[in-house]
Design an enzyme around this catalytic site. Structure first.
Site, PDB file in Angstrom:
ATOM      1  N   LYS A   1       0.816  -1.213   0.000  1.00 29.83           N
ATOM      2  CA  LYS A   1       0.000   0.000   0.000  1.00 29.83           C
ATOM      3  C   LYS A   1       0.859   1.277   0.000  1.00 29.83           C
ATOM      4  O   LYS A   1       2.068   1.218   0.280  1.00 29.83           O
ATOM      5  CB  LYS A   1      -0.936  -0.028   1.217  1.00 29.83           C
ATOM      6  CG  LYS A   1      -1.975  -1.162   1.167  1.00 29.83           C
ATOM      7  CD  LYS A   1      -2.935  -1.072   2.363  1.00 29.83           C
ATOM      8  CE  LYS A   1      -4.004  -2.154   2.303  1.00 29.83           C
ATOM      9  NZ  LYS A   1      -4.989  -2.025   3.415  1.00 29.83           N
TER      10      LYS A   1
ATOM     11  N   TYR B   1     -12.405  -2.042  -3.589  1.00 28.33           N
ATOM     12  CA  TYR B   1     -12.952  -2.219  -2.238  1.00 28.33           C
ATOM     13  C   TYR B   1     -14.482  -2.114  -2.212  1.00 28.33           C
ATOM     14  O   TYR B   1     -15.060  -1.814  -1.168  1.00 28.33           O
ATOM     15  CB  TYR B   1     -12.348  -1.181  -1.289  1.00 28.33           C
ATOM     16  CG  TYR B   1     -10.967  -1.549  -0.774  1.00 28.33           C
ATOM     17  CD1 TYR B   1     -10.760  -2.705  -0.011  1.00 28.33           C
ATOM     18  CD2 TYR B   1      -9.866  -0.740  -1.016  1.00 28.33           C
ATOM     19  CE1 TYR B   1      -9.508  -3.027   0.487  1.00 28.33           C
ATOM     20  CE2 TYR B   1      -8.602  -1.055  -0.528  1.00 28.33           C
ATOM     21  CZ  TYR B   1      -8.429  -2.208   0.232  1.00 28.33           C
ATOM     22  OH  TYR B   1      -7.189  -2.540   0.728  1.00 28.33           O
TER      23      TYR B   1
ATOM     24  N   ASN C   1      -2.011   0.201   6.867  1.00 32.52           N
ATOM     25  CA  ASN C   1      -1.490  -1.044   7.436  1.00 32.52           C
ATOM     26  C   ASN C   1      -0.607  -1.825   6.450  1.00 32.52           C
ATOM     27  O   ASN C   1      -0.505  -3.036   6.515  1.00 32.52           O
ATOM     28  CB  ASN C   1      -2.635  -1.903   7.976  1.00 32.52           C
ATOM     29  CG  ASN C   1      -3.675  -2.222   6.914  1.00 32.52           C
ATOM     30  OD1 ASN C   1      -3.486  -1.900   5.746  1.00 32.52           O
ATOM     31  ND2 ASN C   1      -4.756  -2.860   7.321  1.00 32.52           N
TER      32      ASN C   1
ATOM     33  N   HIS D   1      -2.149  -5.382   1.546  1.00 31.23           N
ATOM     34  CA  HIS D   1      -3.436  -6.049   1.328  1.00 31.23           C
ATOM     35  C   HIS D   1      -3.171  -7.489   0.933  1.00 31.23           C
ATOM     36  O   HIS D   1      -2.174  -7.775   0.275  1.00 31.23           O
ATOM     37  CB  HIS D   1      -4.224  -5.374   0.184  1.00 31.23           C
ATOM     38  CG  HIS D   1      -5.398  -6.191  -0.275  1.00 31.23           C
ATOM     39  ND1 HIS D   1      -6.611  -6.151   0.365  1.00 31.23           N
ATOM     40  CD2 HIS D   1      -5.511  -7.133  -1.254  1.00 31.23           C
ATOM     41  CE1 HIS D   1      -7.434  -7.020  -0.224  1.00 31.23           C
ATOM     42  NE2 HIS D   1      -6.788  -7.624  -1.206  1.00 31.23           N
TER      43      HIS D   1
ATOM     44  N   GLU E   1     -10.017 -10.271  -7.401  1.00 28.02           N
ATOM     45  CA  GLU E   1      -8.977  -9.245  -7.263  1.00 28.02           C
ATOM     46  C   GLU E   1      -7.875  -9.401  -8.318  1.00 28.02           C
ATOM     47  O   GLU E   1      -7.363  -8.402  -8.837  1.00 28.02           O
ATOM     48  CB  GLU E   1      -8.397  -9.303  -5.845  1.00 28.02           C
ATOM     49  CG  GLU E   1      -9.430  -8.874  -4.797  1.00 28.02           C
ATOM     50  CD  GLU E   1      -8.920  -8.942  -3.370  1.00 28.02           C
ATOM     51  OE1 GLU E   1      -9.634  -8.448  -2.479  1.00 28.02           O
ATOM     52  OE2 GLU E   1      -7.818  -9.489  -3.123  1.00 28.02           O
TER      53      GLU E   1
END
Ligand code: ADP
Ligand code: MG
Length: 141
Positions: free
Chosen positions: A10, A50, A113, A116, A127
């Site tokens: 990310k 998302y 965080n 993913h 995905e």
């Protein structure tokens, strides 16, 4: 069973210059990168990715964060790749993630965080197709 999973390094992790460290962790865990690209997600690409979370209160902030800078998107392949990667990542909230996991080491907050990872084979298929359309899901490395 050899599986494929979709991983994203990310924007927070890219900004921290830990792309190499994260990929080293994938490789050490037997998760082979078989496709990889760096891309700056637009807000709408992040929203589509998302979409399952669109009713969540954090959806706007999450998609803004995900479009705040470049990410690295990868397909990882390996034995039980989906669960192996989830275990390697650690819990969503880095403060609750097990010591030594990617999120415990590099995550800053429950939003930023670091990584993913797909959470099921259905999600992985969606995905992978979202970021790598046309790739044969079952082809070997
Ligand atoms: P995971 O990435 O561990 O599968 P989720 O699918 O529940 O977690 O959430 C997707 C992403 O949304 C998380 O990785 C995180 O970036 C963000 N997120 C999840 N929960 C929250 C929250 N309570 N507040 C802000 N961001 C969140
Ligand atoms: Mg998830």
């Amino acid at each position: 069973m050899v599986e494929r999973t979709l991983a994203i390094i990310k924007p927070d992790a890219v900004k921290k210059c830990v792309i190499g460290d994260v990929i080293q962790r994938y490789e050490a865990a037997g998760l082979d990168p078989i496709a990889m690209k760096m891309m700056h997600l637009s807000k709408s690409i992040a929203e589509g990715f998302y979409a399952v979370h669109r009713e969540r209160p954090f959806f706007h902030d999450l998609t803004t964060f995900m479009s705040s800078g470049p990410s690295v998107v990868l397909i990882l392949e390996g034995e039980n790749a989906i669960q192996v990667n989830r275990d390697l990542m650690g819990a969503t909230d880095p403060q609750k993630a097990e010591a030594g996991t990617i999120r415990a080491v590099h995550g800053a907050s429950i939003e930023a965080n670091a990584v993913h990872g797909s959470d099921s084979s259905e999600t992985a298929k969606f995905e992978i197709g979202y970021f790598f359309p046309g790739m044969d899901f079952h082809a070997g490395r």
